[in-house]
Motif scaffolding. Sequence first.
Motif, short mmCIF file in Angstrom:
data_model
loop_
_atom_site.label_atom_id
_atom_site.label_comp_id
_atom_site.label_asym_id
_atom_site.label_seq_id
_atom_site.Cartn_x
_atom_site.Cartn_y
_atom_site.Cartn_z
N LYS A 33 25.28 -92.62 -55.93
CA LYS A 33 23.82 -92.69 -55.79
C LYS A 33 23.46 -94.15 -55.66
O LYS A 33 23.71 -94.95 -56.55
N ARG A 34 22.87 -94.49 -54.53
CA ARG A 34 22.55 -95.88 -54.24
C ARG A 34 21.46 -96.42 -55.17
O ARG A 34 20.56 -95.71 -55.58
N GLY A 35 21.55 -97.72 -55.45
CA GLY A 35 20.46 -98.40 -56.14
C GLY A 35 20.82 -98.90 -57.52
O GLY A 35 21.83 -98.52 -58.10
N ILE A 36 19.94 -99.77 -58.01
CA ILE A 36 20.09 -100.30 -59.36
C ILE A 36 19.33 -99.35 -60.28
O ILE A 36 18.11 -99.46 -60.44
N ILE A 37 20.04 -98.41 -60.83
CA ILE A 37 19.45 -97.35 -61.64
C ILE A 37 20.12 -97.32 -62.99
O ILE A 37 21.33 -97.17 -63.08
N GLY A 38 19.35 -97.50 -64.02
CA GLY A 38 19.92 -97.59 -65.36
C GLY A 38 20.48 -96.29 -65.89
O GLY A 38 21.54 -96.28 -66.52
N SER A 39 19.78 -95.21 -65.61
CA SER A 39 20.21 -93.93 -66.16
C SER A 39 21.22 -93.27 -65.24
O SER A 39 21.34 -93.61 -64.06
N VAL A 40 21.95 -92.31 -65.77
CA VAL A 40 22.94 -91.56 -65.01
C VAL A 40 22.47 -90.12 -64.89
O VAL A 40 22.29 -89.44 -65.90
N SER A 41 22.28 -89.69 -63.66
CA SER A 41 21.80 -88.33 -63.44
C SER A 41 22.95 -87.33 -63.45
O SER A 41 24.04 -87.62 -62.96
N LYS A 42 22.67 -86.15 -63.99
CA LYS A 42 23.63 -85.05 -63.96
C LYS A 42 23.29 -84.08 -62.84
O LYS A 42 23.97 -83.06 -62.66
N ASP A 43 22.25 -84.38 -62.10
CA ASP A 43 21.74 -83.50 -61.06
C ASP A 43 22.48 -83.73 -59.75
O ASP A 43 22.52 -84.85 -59.22
N ILE A 44 23.06 -82.68 -59.23
CA ILE A 44 23.80 -82.76 -57.96
C ILE A 44 22.92 -83.32 -56.86
O ILE A 44 23.36 -84.13 -56.04
N GLN A 45 21.66 -82.92 -56.85
CA GLN A 45 20.74 -83.32 -55.79
C GLN A 45 20.41 -84.81 -55.82
O GLN A 45 19.89 -85.35 -54.85
N ALA A 46 20.70 -85.46 -56.91
CA ALA A 46 20.33 -86.87 -57.05
C ALA A 46 21.28 -87.80 -56.31
O ALA A 46 20.96 -88.96 -56.08
N TYR A 47 22.45 -87.32 -55.92
CA TYR A 47 23.47 -88.18 -55.34
C TYR A 47 23.39 -88.20 -53.82
O TYR A 47 23.17 -87.18 -53.19
N ASP A 48 23.62 -89.39 -53.26
CA ASP A 48 23.45 -89.59 -51.82
C ASP A 48 24.73 -89.34 -51.03
O ASP A 48 24.68 -88.89 -49.88
N TYR A 49 25.87 -89.67 -51.60
CA TYR A 49 27.13 -89.57 -50.87
C TYR A 49 28.14 -88.77 -51.68
O TYR A 49 28.22 -88.89 -52.89
N TRP A 50 28.92 -87.98 -50.95
CA TRP A 50 29.94 -87.14 -51.57
C TRP A 50 31.25 -87.29 -50.84
O TRP A 50 31.29 -87.40 -49.61
N GLY A 51 32.32 -87.30 -51.61
CA GLY A 51 33.64 -87.29 -51.01
C GLY A 51 34.18 -85.88 -50.93
O GLY A 51 33.61 -84.95 -51.50
N LEU A 52 35.27 -85.73 -50.22
CA LEU A 52 35.98 -84.46 -50.24
C LEU A 52 36.66 -84.34 -51.60
O LEU A 52 37.01 -85.32 -52.21
N GLY A 53 36.84 -83.16 -52.06
CA GLY A 53 37.39 -82.96 -53.39
C GLY A 53 38.89 -83.15 -53.46
O GLY A 53 39.60 -83.14 -52.46
N THR A 54 39.35 -83.32 -54.67
CA THR A 54 40.79 -83.34 -54.95
C THR A 54 41.05 -82.26 -55.98
O THR A 54 40.34 -82.14 -56.99
N LEU A 55 42.06 -81.44 -55.72
CA LEU A 55 42.29 -80.25 -56.53
C LEU A 55 43.13 -80.56 -57.75
O LEU A 55 44.20 -81.16 -57.65
N VAL A 56 42.62 -80.14 -58.89
CA VAL A 56 43.36 -80.24 -60.14
C VAL A 56 43.65 -78.83 -60.64
O VAL A 56 42.73 -78.02 -60.80
N THR A 57 44.92 -78.55 -60.87
CA THR A 57 45.33 -77.24 -61.38
C THR A 57 46.10 -77.46 -62.67
O THR A 57 47.08 -78.20 -62.69
N VAL A 58 45.63 -76.82 -63.72
CA VAL A 58 46.26 -76.96 -65.02
C VAL A 58 46.88 -75.63 -65.42
O VAL A 58 46.18 -74.62 -65.55
N SER A 59 48.17 -75.64 -65.62
CA SER A 59 48.87 -74.41 -66.01
C SER A 59 48.98 -74.34 -67.53
O SER A 59 49.08 -75.36 -68.21
N SER A 60 48.99 -73.12 -68.01
CA SER A 60 49.06 -72.94 -69.47
C SER A 60 50.48 -72.83 -69.97
O SER A 60 51.41 -72.76 -69.19
#
Length: 123
Positions: free
Chosen positions: A96-123
């Motif tokens: 999320k661009r800018g000098i912003i003090g707080s950290v948003s948990k809202d997906i809509q607040a972010y400007d840029y997204w990367g492709l995901g990386t898969l994490v698989t945890v086996s039991s």
Amino acid sequence: VQLQASGGGLVQAGASLRLSCVASKHTISNYGWFRHATGKAREFIAGINWNGATINYADSVKGRFTISRDDAKNSVYLQMNKVKPEDTALYYCAAKRGIIGSVSKDIQAYDYWGLGTLVTVSS
């Protein structure tokens, strides 16, 4: 700005994993890590503000995961310790661009997204 996440893989429960996210250029941004598990909505995991002074975690990962940033490398990291099968998901980094003090948990607040990386945890 393009974001590239890496570091995912298959690990056993209790292991550690470190995810990395590199931005294509330097920007003054807050960063967030999100994950998307099958059958669930994408959720906020951790976020760090532009100067690292403010960090937020989801309750589900608090005490196990650590977010950090290295602006010299245009990178943000997610250290995952004591992983659990329920941590299995596609992990995304976002900015999320800018000098912003707080950290948003809202997906809509972010400007840029990367492709995901898969994490698989086996039991």
